[in-house]
Design a protein around this motif. Structure first.
Motif, short mmCIF file in Angstrom:
data_model
loop_
_atom_site.label_atom_id
_atom_site.label_comp_id
_atom_site.label_asym_id
_atom_site.label_seq_id
_atom_site.Cartn_x
_atom_site.Cartn_y
_atom_site.Cartn_z
N ASP A 69 11.37 -16.38 23.51
CA ASP A 69 12.65 -15.69 23.26
C ASP A 69 12.39 -14.13 22.95
O ASP A 69 13.28 -13.52 22.78
CB ASP A 69 13.23 -16.20 21.80
N GLU A 70 11.33 -13.44 23.42
CA GLU A 70 11.33 -11.90 23.29
C GLU A 70 11.85 -11.43 24.58
O GLU A 70 12.09 -12.17 25.71
CB GLU A 70 9.67 -11.63 23.02
N THR A 71 12.52 -10.62 24.03
CA THR A 71 13.09 -9.41 25.19
C THR A 71 12.20 -9.07 26.31
O THR A 71 11.13 -8.82 26.05
CB THR A 71 14.03 -8.44 24.68
N VAL A 72 12.79 -9.01 27.40
CA VAL A 72 11.81 -8.54 28.65
C VAL A 72 11.15 -7.29 28.29
O VAL A 72 9.95 -6.90 28.79
CB VAL A 72 12.53 -8.84 30.00
N THR A 73 11.95 -6.28 27.61
CA THR A 73 11.61 -4.88 27.40
C THR A 73 10.62 -5.12 26.22
O THR A 73 9.41 -4.22 26.48
CB THR A 73 12.67 -4.26 26.99
N ASN A 74 10.89 -5.80 25.36
CA ASN A 74 9.71 -5.89 24.27
C ASN A 74 8.39 -6.64 24.69
O ASN A 74 7.17 -6.27 24.34
CB ASN A 74 10.17 -6.66 22.91
N LEU A 75 8.64 -7.53 25.62
CA LEU A 75 7.41 -8.32 25.93
C LEU A 75 6.73 -7.22 26.94
O LEU A 75 5.37 -7.17 26.77
CB LEU A 75 7.80 -9.36 27.10
N ASN A 76 7.20 -6.27 27.44
CA ASN A 76 6.46 -5.34 28.39
C ASN A 76 5.81 -4.18 27.51
O ASN A 76 4.66 -4.01 27.91
CB ASN A 76 7.23 -4.64 29.33
N ARG A 77 6.46 -4.04 26.48
CA ARG A 77 5.94 -2.98 25.50
C ARG A 77 4.59 -3.43 24.79
O ARG A 77 3.67 -3.05 24.46
CB ARG A 77 6.72 -2.44 24.51
N LYS A 78 4.74 -4.88 24.37
CA LYS A 78 3.55 -5.56 23.91
C LYS A 78 2.44 -5.90 24.66
O LYS A 78 1.56 -5.61 24.24
CB LYS A 78 4.17 -6.91 23.29
N ILE A 79 2.77 -6.05 25.94
CA ILE A 79 1.69 -6.03 26.78
C ILE A 79 1.17 -4.55 26.84
O ILE A 79 -0.52 -4.65 27.03
CB ILE A 79 2.27 -6.60 28.32
N ALA A 80 1.58 -3.63 27.02
CA ALA A 80 1.12 -2.25 27.03
C ALA A 80 0.22 -1.99 25.64
O ALA A 80 -0.99 -1.68 25.83
CB ALA A 80 2.11 -1.33 27.06
N GLU A 81 0.83 -2.74 24.67
CA GLU A 81 -0.12 -2.37 23.40
C GLU A 81 -1.23 -3.28 23.30
O GLU A 81 -2.38 -3.05 22.80
CB GLU A 81 0.82 -2.44 22.20
N TYR A 82 -1.25 -4.55 23.76
CA TYR A 82 -2.30 -5.43 23.71
C TYR A 82 -3.47 -4.73 24.87
O TYR A 82 -4.50 -4.75 24.82
CB TYR A 82 -2.07 -6.78 24.22
N SER A 83 -2.95 -4.28 25.86
CA SER A 83 -3.83 -3.52 26.88
C SER A 83 -4.59 -2.46 26.04
O SER A 83 -6.02 -2.10 26.37
CB SER A 83 -2.86 -2.86 28.04
N LYS A 84 -3.90 -1.67 25.22
CA LYS A 84 -4.65 -0.39 24.66
C LYS A 84 -5.65 -1.08 23.85
O LYS A 84 -6.83 -0.30 23.62
CB LYS A 84 -3.46 0.22 23.82
N ALA A 85 -5.41 -2.03 23.20
CA ALA A 85 -6.55 -2.82 22.11
C ALA A 85 -7.77 -3.06 23.06
O ALA A 85 -8.78 -2.87 22.72
CB ALA A 85 -5.79 -3.95 21.59
N VAL A 86 -7.53 -3.52 24.38
CA VAL A 86 -8.64 -4.02 24.83
C VAL A 86 -9.37 -2.86 25.61
O VAL A 86 -10.68 -2.88 25.72
CB VAL A 86 -8.07 -4.99 26.33
#
Length: 367
Positions: free
Chosen positions: A245-262
């Motif tokens: 149920d997450e919006t596609v925009t927030n999903l993509n922003r979370k992907i970016a933030e998870y990428s930064k953690a890695v």
């Protein structure tokens, strides 16, 4: 300042095969400047779902692993378990799938390690510097134990993110089961009572006493649930589910933030192969026809610039007749948006740039 993205086409002859060309691409792009000597090197890729034939062949992984080993490194191929029902839901099934699809030490020259363990709960909480939606990303432990991180990505379409490139491979791919849940879902799992048989296995696995069984049906107390996802993995009837149920925009922003953690704080390098560009993720148990002709191999130290270069390269290609991209709004020259019009892939790159992972500006250098 624009980041350098290196590109090689897929022409080959008896002087140089495609694996040798990939090696030359990695050398030219500067991957050899990384100190690999006696370092553990995670090569993050997707092993493909059973029934899917679009995933990268293990030969590509061997080329990257050999490059690392020649420089004294200790490479391993890795991915994390999935949330959905399929061949990669737990560590053992995941290894079976990898083997079925050709990934083993004989074919790749290195071991396969499922980063978040057998049940998808072996994770590290990694702070996201500058994170707006995620303060601590839940990353598979083996990924974070590595000294050097390399992403080897099959570039393709994606039904929620728009396209699956380096950032998707890193951010979503390196998230543990709880990490994937956090990116996809604004809430917590629930029990589908139509599938539940009240076996109680979920109550035994829950460390927070959030699950109970009454009248042969399990229920989740969300005030106790921490969203770890272990119950999803253990349920034999796939009755425990999440709402995507997450919006596609927030999903993509979370992907970016998870990428930064890695990628923060250690040497990283990124390779994307724009071949067999299927319209959907390799997580599908099938793959549709490629939407454009094969483009080539791309490599960069900057995953944001790499994704931007790859999507531009795909959109510059003619659409394959009869593919999922053939039709729709003929005035929409974004092939990925044409296939999945509800997606918002640019939000991932914009946010990744904003939080300091890289830049969308790139200089494309052909070798």
């Amino acid at each position: 300042m624009a980041s350098k993205v290196y590109w090689a086409d897929l022409r080959a002859d008896f002087h140089e095969n495609l694996q040798q060309k990939l090696t030359r691409l990695m050398k030219t792009a500067g991957m050899g400047e990384i100190d690999f000597d006696r370092k553990f090197v995670a090569i993050k890729m997707h092993f493909g779902e059973p029934g899917n034939l679009a995933f990268l062949r293990p030969n590509w992984a061997k080329t990257v692993a050999d490059f690392v080993k020649e420089r004294g490194g200790k490479p391993f191929l890795t991915d994390c378990n999935t949330l959905y029902v399929g061949g990669r839901k737990n560590g053992l099934d995941h290894l079976d799938t990898a083997c079925l699809n050709g990934f083993n030490p004989m074919t790749t020259g290195c071991q396969v390690i499922i980063a978040d363990g057998i049940k998808g709960s072996d994770e590290v909480a990694v702070p996201v510097v500058g994170g707006r939606l995620v303060k601590e990303a839940k990353i598979g432990r083996a990924v974070m134990d590595a000294d050097v991180f390399i992403s080897l990505t099959h570039f393709k379409g994606h039904e929620e993110a728009g396209f699956g490139g380096a950032l998707k491979n890193i951010g979503m791919g390196c998230g543990s089961r709880a990490g994937k849940m956090e990116q996809h879902n604004a809430g917590k799992p629930h029990v589908n009572h139509e599938h539940c048989v009240g076996c109680g296995m979920c109550t035994r696995i829950c460390a927070h006493s959030a699950l109970s069984v009454a009248e042969r049906k399990a229920n989740i107390d969300h005030s106790r649930c921490v969203g770890c996802g272990r119950c999803i993995a253990i349920c034999p009837r796939n009755a425990i589910q999440i709402d995507w149920d997450e919006t596609v925009t927030n999903l993509n922003r979370k992907i970016a933030e998870y990428s930064k953690a890695v990628v923060d704080g250690r040497p990283c390098f990124h390779i994307s192969l724009v071949i067999d560009v299927s319209p959907n993720c390799d997580c599908h148990a099938e793959n549709d026809a490629a939407i454009v002709p094969n483009v080539g191999m791309f490599a960069s130290f900057d995953p944001v610039a790499l994704d931007m270069a790859c999507v531009d390269a795909v959109n510059a290609q003619p659409v394959m007749r009869g593919s999922a991209a053939d039709g729709g709004d003929v005035h929409d020259h974004d092939h990925f948006h044409r296939i999945h019009p509800e997606t918002d892939w640019m939000s991932c790159l914009e946010h990744a740039e904003k939080i300091g992972i890289g830049t969308r500006a790139y200089e494309l250098i052909k070798i």
